[in-house]
Motif scaffolding. Sequence first.
Motif, PDB file in Angstrom:
ATOM      1  N   GLY A  25       0.821  -1.213   0.000  1.00  0.00           N
ATOM      2  CA  GLY A  25       0.000   0.000   0.000  1.00  0.00           C
ATOM      3  C   GLY A  25       0.852   1.258   0.000  1.00  0.00           C
ATOM      4  N   LEU A  26       1.916   1.255   0.775  1.00  0.00           N
ATOM      5  CA  LEU A  26       2.818   2.405   0.808  1.00  0.00           C
ATOM      6  C   LEU A  26       3.507   2.609  -0.531  1.00  0.00           C
ATOM      7  CD1 LEU A  26       4.221   4.627   2.449  1.00  0.00           C
ATOM      8  CD2 LEU A  26       5.950   2.936   3.051  1.00  0.00           C
ATOM      9  N   ASN A  27       3.949   1.527  -1.153  1.00  0.00           N
ATOM     10  CA  ASN A  27       4.577   1.631  -2.479  1.00  0.00           C
ATOM     11  C   ASN A  27       3.589   2.150  -3.522  1.00  0.00           C
ATOM     12  OD1 ASN A  27       7.065   0.746  -1.606  1.00  0.00           O
ATOM     13  ND2 ASN A  27       6.659  -1.389  -2.097  1.00  0.00           N
ATOM     14  N   SER A  28       2.377   1.651  -3.486  1.00  0.00           N
ATOM     15  CA  SER A  28       1.355   2.104  -4.435  1.00  0.00           C
ATOM     16  C   SER A  28       1.031   3.577  -4.233  1.00  0.00           C
ATOM     17  CB  SER A  28       0.076   1.286  -4.271  1.00  0.00           C
ATOM     18  OG  SER A  28       0.318  -0.062  -4.516  1.00  0.00           O
ATOM     19  N   LEU A  29       0.879   3.975  -2.995  1.00  0.00           N
ATOM     20  CA  LEU A  29       0.568   5.370  -2.700  1.00  0.00           C
ATOM     21  C   LEU A  29       1.710   6.287  -3.126  1.00  0.00           C
ATOM     22  CD1 LEU A  29      -1.619   7.147  -1.491  1.00  0.00           C
ATOM     23  CD2 LEU A  29      -0.442   6.957   0.690  1.00  0.00           C
ATOM     24  N   SER A  30       2.944   5.855  -2.925  1.00  0.00           N
ATOM     25  CA  SER A  30       4.105   6.650  -3.347  1.00  0.00           C
ATOM     26  C   SER A  30       4.113   6.841  -4.860  1.00  0.00           C
ATOM     27  CB  SER A  30       5.401   5.975  -2.916  1.00  0.00           C
ATOM     28  OG  SER A  30       5.470   5.877  -1.523  1.00  0.00           O
ATOM     29  N   LEU A  31       3.825   5.793  -5.584  1.00  0.00           N
ATOM     30  CA  LEU A  31       3.780   5.885  -7.039  1.00  0.00           C
ATOM     31  C   LEU A  31       2.657   6.812  -7.492  1.00  0.00           C
ATOM     32  CD1 LEU A  31       5.057   4.819  -9.642  1.00  0.00           C
ATOM     33  CD2 LEU A  31       3.380   2.976  -9.596  1.00  0.00           C
ATOM     34  N   ILE A  32       1.514   6.712  -6.860  1.00  0.00           N
ATOM     35  CA  ILE A  32       0.376   7.569  -7.197  1.00  0.00           C
ATOM     36  C   ILE A  32       0.720   9.037  -6.969  1.00  0.00           C
ATOM     37  CG2 ILE A  32      -1.940   8.240  -6.429  1.00  0.00           C
ATOM     38  CD1 ILE A  32      -2.484   5.231  -6.021  1.00  0.00           C
ATOM     39  N   VAL A  33       1.390   9.342  -5.870  1.00  0.00           N
ATOM     40  CA  VAL A  33       1.740  10.727  -5.548  1.00  0.00           C
ATOM     41  C   VAL A  33       2.658  11.317  -6.615  1.00  0.00           C
ATOM     42  CG1 VAL A  33       3.048  12.153  -3.914  1.00  0.00           C
ATOM     43  CG2 VAL A  33       1.325  10.560  -3.078  1.00  0.00           C
ATOM     44  N   PHE A  34       3.604  10.530  -7.105  1.00  0.00           N
ATOM     45  CA  PHE A  34       4.543  11.043  -8.093  1.00  0.00           C
ATOM     46  C   PHE A  34       3.946  11.168  -9.493  1.00  0.00           C
ATOM     47  CE2 PHE A  34       7.797   9.669  -4.999  1.00  0.00           C
ATOM     48  CZ  PHE A  34       8.443  10.887  -4.883  1.00  0.00           C
ATOM     49  N   LEU A  35       2.947  10.384  -9.809  1.00  0.00           N
ATOM     50  CA  LEU A  35       2.420  10.356 -11.170  1.00  0.00           C
ATOM     51  C   LEU A  35       1.050  11.014 -11.338  1.00  0.00           C
ATOM     52  CD1 LEU A  35       3.411   6.711 -12.119  1.00  0.00           C
ATOM     53  CD2 LEU A  35       4.653   8.824 -12.607  1.00  0.00           C
ATOM     54  N   ALA A  36       0.463  11.521 -10.257  1.00  0.00           N
ATOM     55  CA  ALA A  36      -0.933  11.946 -10.304  1.00  0.00           C
ATOM     56  C   ALA A  36      -1.098  13.448 -10.501  1.00  0.00           C
ATOM     57  CB  ALA A  36      -1.632  11.528  -9.019  1.00  0.00           C
ATOM     58  N   ASP A  37      -2.337  13.814 -10.862  1.00  0.00           N
ATOM     59  CA  ASP A  37      -2.695  15.225 -10.939  1.00  0.00           C
ATOM     60  C   ASP A  37      -3.354  15.645  -9.621  1.00  0.00           C
ATOM     61  OD1 ASP A  37      -5.078  13.913 -11.123  1.00  0.00           O
ATOM     62  OD2 ASP A  37      -5.788  14.943 -12.905  1.00  0.00           O
ATOM     63  N   VAL A  38      -3.854  16.862  -9.576  1.00  0.00           N
ATOM     64  CA  VAL A  38      -4.363  17.440  -8.337  1.00  0.00           C
ATOM     65  C   VAL A  38      -5.562  16.665  -7.784  1.00  0.00           C
ATOM     66  CG1 VAL A  38      -5.351  19.523  -7.307  1.00  0.00           C
ATOM     67  CG2 VAL A  38      -3.502  19.707  -8.955  1.00  0.00           C
ATOM     68  N   LEU A  39      -6.479  16.243  -8.626  1.00  0.00           N
ATOM     69  CA  LEU A  39      -7.663  15.519  -8.161  1.00  0.00           C
ATOM     70  C   LEU A  39      -7.274  14.196  -7.504  1.00  0.00           C
ATOM     71  CD1 LEU A  39     -10.708  15.195  -7.924  1.00  0.00           C
ATOM     72  CD2 LEU A  39     -10.675  14.159 -10.195  1.00  0.00           C
ATOM     73  N   ILE A  40      -6.362  13.475  -8.119  1.00  0.00           N
ATOM     74  CA  ILE A  40      -5.917  12.206  -7.552  1.00  0.00           C
ATOM     75  C   ILE A  40      -5.188  12.435  -6.232  1.00  0.00           C
ATOM     76  CG2 ILE A  40      -4.478  10.175  -7.949  1.00  0.00           C
ATOM     77  CD1 ILE A  40      -7.001  10.295  -9.682  1.00  0.00           C
ATOM     78  N   LEU A  41      -4.412  13.508  -6.133  1.00  0.00           N
ATOM     79  CA  LEU A  41      -3.730  13.822  -4.876  1.00  0.00           C
ATOM     80  C   LEU A  41      -4.735  14.137  -3.769  1.00  0.00           C
ATOM     81  CD1 LEU A  41      -0.736  15.979  -6.109  1.00  0.00           C
ATOM     82  CD2 LEU A  41      -0.712  13.603  -5.328  1.00  0.00           C
ATOM     83  N   PHE A  42      -5.802  14.844  -4.134  1.00  0.00           N
ATOM     84  CA  PHE A  42      -6.854  15.135  -3.159  1.00  0.00           C
ATOM     85  C   PHE A  42      -7.517  13.844  -2.683  1.00  0.00           C
ATOM     86  CE2 PHE A  42     -11.353  15.962  -2.260  1.00  0.00           C
ATOM     87  CZ  PHE A  42     -11.201  16.806  -1.158  1.00  0.00           C
ATOM     88  N   LEU A  43      -7.816  12.956  -3.596  1.00  0.00           N
ATOM     89  CA  LEU A  43      -8.433  11.679  -3.235  1.00  0.00           C
ATOM     90  C   LEU A  43      -7.477  10.819  -2.400  1.00  0.00           C
ATOM     91  CD1 LEU A  43     -10.250  10.822  -6.578  1.00  0.00           C
ATOM     92  CD2 LEU A  43     -11.261  11.662  -4.448  1.00  0.00           C
ATOM     93  N   SER A  44      -6.206  10.874  -2.716  1.00  0.00           N
ATOM     94  CA  SER A  44      -5.207  10.138  -1.932  1.00  0.00           C
ATOM     95  C   SER A  44      -5.126  10.676  -0.511  1.00  0.00           C
ATOM     96  CB  SER A  44      -3.833  10.222  -2.582  1.00  0.00           C
ATOM     97  OG  SER A  44      -3.850   9.650  -3.858  1.00  0.00           O
ATOM     98  N   SER A  45      -5.198  11.982  -0.373  1.00  0.00           N
ATOM     99  CA  SER A  45      -5.181  12.595   0.958  1.00  0.00           C
ATOM    100  C   SER A  45      -6.417  12.188   1.755  1.00  0.00           C
ATOM    101  CB  SER A  45      -5.111  14.114   0.846  1.00  0.00           C
ATOM    102  OG  SER A  45      -3.927  14.510   0.228  1.00  0.00           O
ATOM    103  N   ALA A  46      -7.558  12.164   1.098  1.00  0.00           N
ATOM    104  CA  ALA A  46      -8.789  11.734   1.765  1.00  0.00           C
ATOM    105  C   ALA A  46      -8.679  10.270   2.196  1.00  0.00           C
ATOM    106  CB  ALA A  46      -9.981  11.934   0.842  1.00  0.00           C
ATOM    107  N   PHE A  47      -8.088   9.443   1.331  1.00  0.00           N
ATOM    108  CA  PHE A  47      -7.887   8.031   1.670  1.00  0.00           C
ATOM    109  C   PHE A  47      -6.967   7.888   2.883  1.00  0.00           C
ATOM    110  CE2 PHE A  47      -5.286   4.168   1.156  1.00  0.00           C
ATOM    111  CZ  PHE A  47      -6.280   3.220   1.307  1.00  0.00           C
ATOM    112  N   LEU A  48      -5.891   8.665   2.926  1.00  0.00           N
ATOM    113  CA  LEU A  48      -4.976   8.611   4.070  1.00  0.00           C
ATOM    114  C   LEU A  48      -5.664   9.050   5.354  1.00  0.00           C
ATOM    115  CD1 LEU A  48      -1.605   9.883   2.634  1.00  0.00           C
ATOM    116  CD2 LEU A  48      -2.148   7.605   3.457  1.00  0.00           C
ATOM    117  N   LEU A  49      -6.535  10.030   5.261  1.00  0.00           N
ATOM    118  CA  LEU A  49      -7.288  10.469   6.437  1.00  0.00           C
ATOM    119  C   LEU A  49      -8.193   9.351   6.940  1.00  0.00           C
ATOM    120  CD1 LEU A  49      -8.104  12.737   8.380  1.00  0.00           C
ATOM    121  CD2 LEU A  49      -9.855  13.371   6.719  1.00  0.00           C
ATOM    122  N   ILE A  50      -8.849   8.659   6.029  1.00  0.00           N
ATOM    123  CA  ILE A  50      -9.724   7.544   6.404  1.00  0.00           C
ATOM    124  C   ILE A  50      -8.916   6.413   7.044  1.00  0.00           C
ATOM    125  CG2 ILE A  50     -11.215   5.724   5.462  1.00  0.00           C
ATOM    126  CD1 ILE A  50     -12.169   7.865   3.420  1.00  0.00           C
TER     127      ILE A  50
END
Length: 69
Positions: A25-50
Amino acid sequence: MYYFGQYIPGKSIIHRLDPRVKIAGLNSLSLIVFLADVLILFLSSAFLLIVTLGAQISPRYILKALKPS
């Protein structure tokens, strides 16, 4: 005093997950952060909060860990 990235003992569902699942999960999230746009980063932040809420970690501990010493 807790430091960023330090393990905080607990009995939540997140704490009981297999370590390989957490690492994947940490590896996947790291990859998403480096390759994503603003909307995906917002959704990733919401997922981390959950996930943080699911781990039953107090926001106070998180803020103390992020505070510079």
